[in-house]
Design a protein around this motif. Structure first.
Motif, PDB file in Angstrom:
ATOM      1  N   PHE A 249       0.884  -1.168   0.000  1.00 52.05           N
ATOM      2  CA  PHE A 249       0.000   0.000   0.000  1.00 52.05           C
ATOM      3  C   PHE A 249       0.920   1.215   0.000  1.00 52.05           C
ATOM      4  CE2 PHE A 249      -2.726   3.307   1.513  1.00 52.05           C
ATOM      5  CZ  PHE A 249      -4.020   2.954   1.155  1.00 52.05           C
ATOM      6  N   ILE A 250       0.949   1.933  -1.119  1.00 48.42           N
ATOM      7  CA  ILE A 250       1.947   2.976  -1.331  1.00 48.42           C
ATOM      8  C   ILE A 250       1.281   4.346  -1.366  1.00 48.42           C
ATOM      9  CG2 ILE A 250       3.799   3.801  -2.844  1.00 48.42           C
ATOM     10  CD1 ILE A 250       3.949   0.913  -3.955  1.00 48.42           C
ATOM     11  N   VAL A 251       1.709   5.224  -0.471  1.00 50.54           N
ATOM     12  CA  VAL A 251       1.165   6.579  -0.387  1.00 50.54           C
ATOM     13  C   VAL A 251       2.129   7.504  -1.103  1.00 50.54           C
ATOM     14  CG1 VAL A 251       0.355   8.406   1.145  1.00 50.54           C
ATOM     15  CG2 VAL A 251       0.099   5.996   1.828  1.00 50.54           C
ATOM     16  N   ARG A 252       1.728   7.941  -2.287  1.00 55.29           N
ATOM     17  CA  ARG A 252       2.590   8.726  -3.155  1.00 55.29           C
ATOM     18  C   ARG A 252       2.396  10.226  -2.922  1.00 55.29           C
ATOM     19  NH1 ARG A 252       3.302   7.020  -8.179  1.00 55.29           N
ATOM     20  NH2 ARG A 252       4.612   8.867  -8.278  1.00 55.29           N
ATOM     21  N   THR A 253       3.414  11.014  -3.318  1.00 58.65           N
ATOM     22  CA  THR A 253       3.299  12.474  -3.232  1.00 58.65           C
ATOM     23  C   THR A 253       3.315  13.122  -4.618  1.00 58.65           C
ATOM     24  OG1 THR A 253       5.701  12.620  -2.915  1.00 58.65           O
ATOM     25  CG2 THR A 253       4.326  12.652  -0.941  1.00 58.65           C
ATOM     26  N   ARG A 254       3.207  12.311  -5.634  1.00 62.09           N
ATOM     27  CA  ARG A 254       3.156  12.811  -7.009  1.00 62.09           C
ATOM     28  C   ARG A 254       1.899  12.291  -7.694  1.00 62.09           C
ATOM     29  NH1 ARG A 254       6.686  16.959  -8.400  1.00 62.09           N
ATOM     30  NH2 ARG A 254       8.845  16.442  -7.878  1.00 62.09           N
ATOM     31  N   GLU A 255       1.388  13.090  -8.631  1.00 64.82           N
ATOM     32  CA  GLU A 255       0.205  12.677  -9.368  1.00 64.82           C
ATOM     33  C   GLU A 255       0.489  11.428 -10.199  1.00 64.82           C
ATOM     34  OE1 GLU A 255       0.173  17.296  -9.536  1.00 64.82           O
ATOM     35  OE2 GLU A 255       1.650  15.676  -9.493  1.00 64.82           O
ATOM     36  N   ARG A 256      -0.546  10.686 -10.472  1.00 66.68           N
ATOM     37  CA  ARG A 256      -0.412   9.496 -11.304  1.00 66.68           C
ATOM     38  C   ARG A 256       0.154   9.881 -12.678  1.00 66.68           C
ATOM     39  NH1 ARG A 256      -2.411   4.553 -10.653  1.00 66.68           N
ATOM     40  NH2 ARG A 256      -3.652   5.259  -8.856  1.00 66.68           N
TER      41      ARG A 256
END
Length: 352
Positions: A249-256
């Motif tokens: 489960f990866i919480v990203r800080t960049r848009e897809r």
């Protein structure tokens, strides 16, 4: 891969009372009705893992993590207990706050602390403290918060105290990474390396030491810089895989769909100048954009296979270096709203 491992809002002061120093600097207390209404005691109970064998990974991103601090709040208010949390750079702060169940600390660290004069800026950079004064944020500020929490007139800063007890009692493990300045090897620390708040904060500080803009941080006699420059490239996927996890489960800080551009000639020259004594670090910095992009391609493929879930901001309204507390609070609120809208999909994926 070189991956060595070592084993509720506070009330304002009563009328006539002197406002504590950092409460004045912050400009306001947690009077806003934003965030969860869940009592803090509720998120600090029932700590047993309940998500299955899934790794929780927070991407770094400086002040962009204000957005994903809202995600942390929803993870905790929904009672989603992962067996291990990973983070580098500013993602290390969120990973640690996840383990200690510190919703109010996460809000304060990303929405209030950056606005303090001592926390960074051009003046701090020119005086050798770094554009991000991590020594203040993860050292002095935490000490002031502990002191402030013992006063009769507790200020908002008391909410920045790290919950060492819950951190230790929580069965969820933590991994933080940083890059060794001399060898350019990735160093990983887990909870057993962090027996108290000072040791936790020191390792977060090391992981947040952004190249050029923040001085290296010494841990156990070795100097380190931002963990996002190491084998994680900003997302600790390889570390989680090395630990045997097969779902992420990866919480990203960049848009897809975001991908880094190649380094400009000016940035290459700056890195060459600043890291001339450390050629391996210079090489790692040059290689990072391509390696980061390849990792995102892999994560997209894992998502297609159904073994990864990516939370990606629908829009990122702040940058790595944003200091405006108004903008950071808006980013936090946007991340909180998006996360609450995705909870159903989170639970469906976790149950799959």
């Amino acid at each position: 891969m070189t991956h060595p491992k070592t084993t509720g809002a506070s009330p304002p002061p009563p009328n006539g009372a002197k406002e504590p120093l950092l409460s004045v600097l912050c400009g306001q207390v947690w009077a806003e009705a934003w965030g969860t209404n869940l009592p803090m005691s509720d998120v600090k109970q029932n700590l047993a893992p309940n998500t299955g064998d899934v790794a929780l990974i927070f991407e770094g991103g400086g002040m962009r993590n204000a957005y994903t601090a809202g995600v942390l709040e929803v993870l905790l208010e929904e009672g989603l207990n992962f067996p291990k949390a990973y983070g580098v750079s500013a993602g290390a702060e969120l990973a640690a706050d996840y383990v200690s169940r510190d919703i109010t600390r996460a809000r304060g660290m990303f929405c209030e602390a950056p606005g303090l004069p001592e926390a960074g800026g051009i003046a701090m950079f020119l005086t050798g403290h770094g554009f991000f004064n991590t020594k203040f944020v993860f050292g002095e500020l935490s000490e002031i918060a502990i002191s402030d929490a013992t006063k009769a007139e507790r200020s908002v800063v008391a909410d920045l105290v790290f919950d060492e007890r819950t951190f230790a009692q929580n069965p969820c493990d933590l991994e933080i990474e940083a890059l060794d300045l001399r060898t350019a090897e990735t160093r990983a620390w887990t909870k057993r390396d962090m027996p108290n708040t000072a040791e936790v904060m020191l390792r977060i500080e090391a992981s947040c030491s952004y190249p050029v803009f923040t001085p290296p941080v010494t841990v156990d006699g070795r100097a380190y810089i931002d963990g996002g420059m190491g084998t994680s490239h900003g997302v600790c996927l390889e570390a989680a895989k090395a630990d045997g996890f097969e779902r992420f489960f990866i919480v990203r800080t960049r848009e897809r769909g975001f991908r880094l551009k190649p380094l400009t000639l000016a940035k290459r020259a700056l890195y060459r100048l600043c890291y001339a004594p450390y050629p391996k670090v210079y090489e790692a910095l040059l290689a990072r954009p391509a390696l980061y992009n390849a990792q995102l391609d892999e994560i997209d493929e894992l998502e297609r296979q159904g073994v990864a879930y990516q939370f990606c901001p629908s829009e990122m309204p702040v940058s790595y270096m944003t200091k405006s507390t108004a903008k950071l609070k808006a980013a936090y609120a946007a991340g909180l709203a998006q996360a609450r809208g995705e909870v159903g999909r989170w639970r469906a994926w976790l149950a799959g």
